[in-house]
Design a protein around this motif. Sequence first.
Motif, PDB file in Angstrom:
ATOM      1  N   GLY A 110       0.797  -1.214   0.000  1.00 54.81           N
ATOM      2  CA  GLY A 110       0.000   0.000   0.000  1.00 54.81           C
ATOM      3  C   GLY A 110       0.831   1.266   0.000  1.00 54.81           C
ATOM      4  O   GLY A 110       1.879   1.341  -0.659  1.00 54.81           O
ATOM      5  N   HIS A 111       0.371   2.242   0.774  1.00 52.68           N
ATOM      6  CA  HIS A 111       1.027   3.548   0.820  1.00 52.68           C
ATOM      7  C   HIS A 111       1.334   3.904   2.268  1.00 52.68           C
ATOM      8  O   HIS A 111       0.689   3.406   3.201  1.00 52.68           O
ATOM      9  CB  HIS A 111       0.124   4.614   0.192  1.00 52.68           C
ATOM     10  CG  HIS A 111      -0.291   4.286  -1.207  1.00 52.68           C
ATOM     11  ND1 HIS A 111       0.553   4.394  -2.282  1.00 52.68           N
ATOM     12  CD2 HIS A 111      -1.481   3.814  -1.692  1.00 52.68           C
ATOM     13  CE1 HIS A 111      -0.093   4.019  -3.388  1.00 52.68           C
ATOM     14  NE2 HIS A 111      -1.319   3.655  -3.055  1.00 52.68           N
ATOM     15  N   SER A 112       2.286   4.792   2.445  1.00 49.49           N
ATOM     16  CA  SER A 112       2.719   5.145   3.790  1.00 49.49           C
ATOM     17  C   SER A 112       1.720   6.074   4.475  1.00 49.49           C
ATOM     18  O   SER A 112       0.913   6.747   3.831  1.00 49.49           O
ATOM     19  CB  SER A 112       4.092   5.813   3.741  1.00 49.49           C
ATOM     20  OG  SER A 112       4.031   7.008   2.962  1.00 49.49           O
ATOM     21  N   LEU A 113       1.783   6.085   5.805  1.00 53.36           N
ATOM     22  CA  LEU A 113       1.003   6.992   6.630  1.00 53.36           C
ATOM     23  C   LEU A 113       1.856   8.214   6.962  1.00 53.36           C
ATOM     24  O   LEU A 113       3.083   8.097   7.127  1.00 53.36           O
ATOM     25  CB  LEU A 113       0.636   6.317   7.952  1.00 53.36           C
ATOM     26  CG  LEU A 113      -0.683   5.575   8.098  1.00 53.36           C
ATOM     27  CD1 LEU A 113      -0.727   4.921   9.474  1.00 53.36           C
ATOM     28  CD2 LEU A 113      -1.862   6.498   7.925  1.00 53.36           C
ATOM     29  N   ASN A 114       1.226   9.355   7.121  1.00 52.85           N
ATOM     30  CA  ASN A 114       1.940  10.526   7.614  1.00 52.85           C
ATOM     31  C   ASN A 114       2.433  10.218   9.027  1.00 52.85           C
ATOM     32  O   ASN A 114       1.649   9.788   9.888  1.00 52.85           O
ATOM     33  CB  ASN A 114       0.987  11.730   7.627  1.00 52.85           C
ATOM     34  CG  ASN A 114       1.713  13.024   7.987  1.00 52.85           C
ATOM     35  OD1 ASN A 114       2.476  13.077   8.942  1.00 52.85           O
ATOM     36  ND2 ASN A 114       1.449  14.070   7.226  1.00 52.85           N
ATOM     37  N   SER A 115       3.726  10.432   9.271  1.00 57.05           N
ATOM     38  CA  SER A 115       4.300  10.077  10.571  1.00 57.05           C
ATOM     39  C   SER A 115       3.721  10.911  11.712  1.00 57.05           C
ATOM     40  O   SER A 115       3.836  10.531  12.883  1.00 57.05           O
ATOM     41  CB  SER A 115       5.821  10.212  10.544  1.00 57.05           C
ATOM     42  OG  SER A 115       6.186  11.542  10.218  1.00 57.05           O
ATOM     43  N   ASN A 116       3.105  12.042  11.374  1.00 53.25           N
ATOM     44  CA  ASN A 116       2.488  12.895  12.405  1.00 53.25           C
ATOM     45  C   ASN A 116       0.984  12.666  12.540  1.00 53.25           C
ATOM     46  O   ASN A 116       0.312  13.363  13.298  1.00 53.25           O
ATOM     47  CB  ASN A 116       2.738  14.376  12.079  1.00 53.25           C
ATOM     48  CG  ASN A 116       4.200  14.754  12.234  1.00 53.25           C
ATOM     49  OD1 ASN A 116       4.845  14.366  13.209  1.00 53.25           O
ATOM     50  ND2 ASN A 116       4.731  15.503  11.275  1.00 53.25           N
ATOM     51  N   SER A 117       0.458  11.691  11.806  1.00 53.96           N
ATOM     52  CA  SER A 117      -0.975  11.413  11.880  1.00 53.96           C
ATOM     53  C   SER A 117      -1.331  10.772  13.220  1.00 53.96           C
ATOM     54  O   SER A 117      -0.491  10.176  13.909  1.00 53.96           O
ATOM     55  CB  SER A 117      -1.394  10.474  10.741  1.00 53.96           C
ATOM     56  OG  SER A 117      -0.811   9.193  10.916  1.00 53.96           O
ATOM     57  N   HIS A 118      -2.594  10.903  13.598  1.00 52.19           N
ATOM     58  CA  HIS A 118      -3.078  10.300  14.840  1.00 52.19           C
ATOM     59  C   HIS A 118      -2.899   8.793  14.809  1.00 52.19           C
ATOM     60  O   HIS A 118      -2.548   8.169  15.825  1.00 52.19           O
ATOM     61  CB  HIS A 118      -4.556  10.665  15.022  1.00 52.19           C
ATOM     62  CG  HIS A 118      -5.146  10.194  16.316  1.00 52.19           C
ATOM     63  ND1 HIS A 118      -4.599  10.488  17.549  1.00 52.19           N
ATOM     64  CD2 HIS A 118      -6.256   9.429  16.566  1.00 52.19           C
ATOM     65  CE1 HIS A 118      -5.327   9.938  18.504  1.00 52.19           C
ATOM     66  NE2 HIS A 118      -6.347   9.284  17.932  1.00 52.19           N
ATOM     67  N   GLU A 119      -3.109   8.189  13.636  1.00 50.22           N
ATOM     68  CA  GLU A 119      -2.996   6.738  13.505  1.00 50.22           C
ATOM     69  C   GLU A 119      -1.557   6.265  13.723  1.00 50.22           C
ATOM     70  O   GLU A 119      -1.334   5.290  14.448  1.00 50.22           O
ATOM     71  CB  GLU A 119      -3.508   6.300  12.123  1.00 50.22           C
ATOM     72  CG  GLU A 119      -5.010   6.306  11.978  1.00 50.22           C
ATOM     73  CD  GLU A 119      -5.622   7.703  12.055  1.00 50.22           C
ATOM     74  OE1 GLU A 119      -6.712   7.850  12.612  1.00 50.22           O
ATOM     75  OE2 GLU A 119      -4.965   8.651  11.549  1.00 50.22           O
ATOM     76  N   MET A 120      -0.598   6.957  13.126  1.00 51.77           N
ATOM     77  CA  MET A 120       0.796   6.549  13.316  1.00 51.77           C
ATOM     78  C   MET A 120       1.224   6.743  14.768  1.00 51.77           C
ATOM     79  O   MET A 120       1.913   5.886  15.343  1.00 51.77           O
ATOM     80  CB  MET A 120       1.717   7.323  12.383  1.00 51.77           C
ATOM     81  CG  MET A 120       3.189   6.913  12.501  1.00 51.77           C
ATOM     82  SD  MET A 120       3.481   5.172  12.076  1.00 51.77           S
ATOM     83  CE  MET A 120       3.529   5.284  10.283  1.00 51.77           C
TER      84      MET A 120
END
Length: 338
Positions: free
Chosen positions: A146-156
């Motif tokens: 897939g694709h990466s998550l933003n490292s500052n996202s709530h999920e990460m």
Amino acid sequence: MRKNGFIILLILIVIIVIGIKGTEFYMERSKEEKNIQELLKEDAQPEVWIGKSKSQIPVGTPEGDLILYGYNLITNTSYYLGPKGTVAQITNGMNCQNCHLQAGTLPYGNNFGKVAANYPEYRARNNGWQSISARVNDCFERSMNGHSLNSNSHEMKAIVAYMEWLGKDVPKGSKPAGTGIMKIKMMDKPADPTLGKLVFTTHCQSCHGPNGQGLLNLDGTGYTYPPLWGEHSYNDGAGMYRISSLAGFILPNMPFGTTTYHHPSISTEDAWNVAAFINSQPRPHINQSNDWKDLSTKPFDFPFGPYADSFSEQQHKYGPYQPIIDAKKQAKNNVSLK
């Protein structure tokens, strides 16, 4: 008087017989206990890391709620981030715990026990140091195609918080027994995909399907049992595409629910062969041109060239691996002697 003498003699005989039987019983019992102790000794396992359960998460605080969300993202990734994800649609429908069993807590189940204690970590594949979030994004891009998550996202932040909570009692820089994937005994011959197909048919297809397609959950938002090849499986840049990693994951854990790490259901050779079969099947491709800039650091079973040695791509994929490992050690010794 004679009668009394006879009675006394009879009593003495009974006592002697009881004594003999008691001695025999004691010796037999001692022998049995000794055998039990020997069996326990043979079956003894090193103390292994076991992760905390969901019930131990300190919910009701901002930190605890973040950790719980991280747990939910690991166990039900596709619900949040899969093709029908409620937060984003960036993965192939697999869940993190398809490869990190029991939410990353199971001994030798590719768990997260050593993550917090060892990251940031230098990874030769990526030619530099990686944070936990960067390593997680590797999995999103490769294992979940897939694709990466933003490292500052709530999920990460939630995923990282969960991993740090699991490993908070592990001393910095240590790698306790049972963490990660089991290193299993090498074979002195190549792994055989043809034999592996027989193992797959006997032990694996009842859950993963005859074509390795996996089993979707009832609402179709993710997989109860993950696909092992095909467009919805991990791509050829994932760690599980290395046969040693897949075999080391399979042996102590599969078939799921019937196997423990100290009582495998299949043989070591079967694990190598079925891993070879699974990884010989078609799957998505990812561009790996930026990986392993230092060819000497490529793993012995990395299935794509170029290599720093003269062994064939076929041998790097299926083995036998020991000659490659020995040659690599020798080359390293030669460099250190210069």
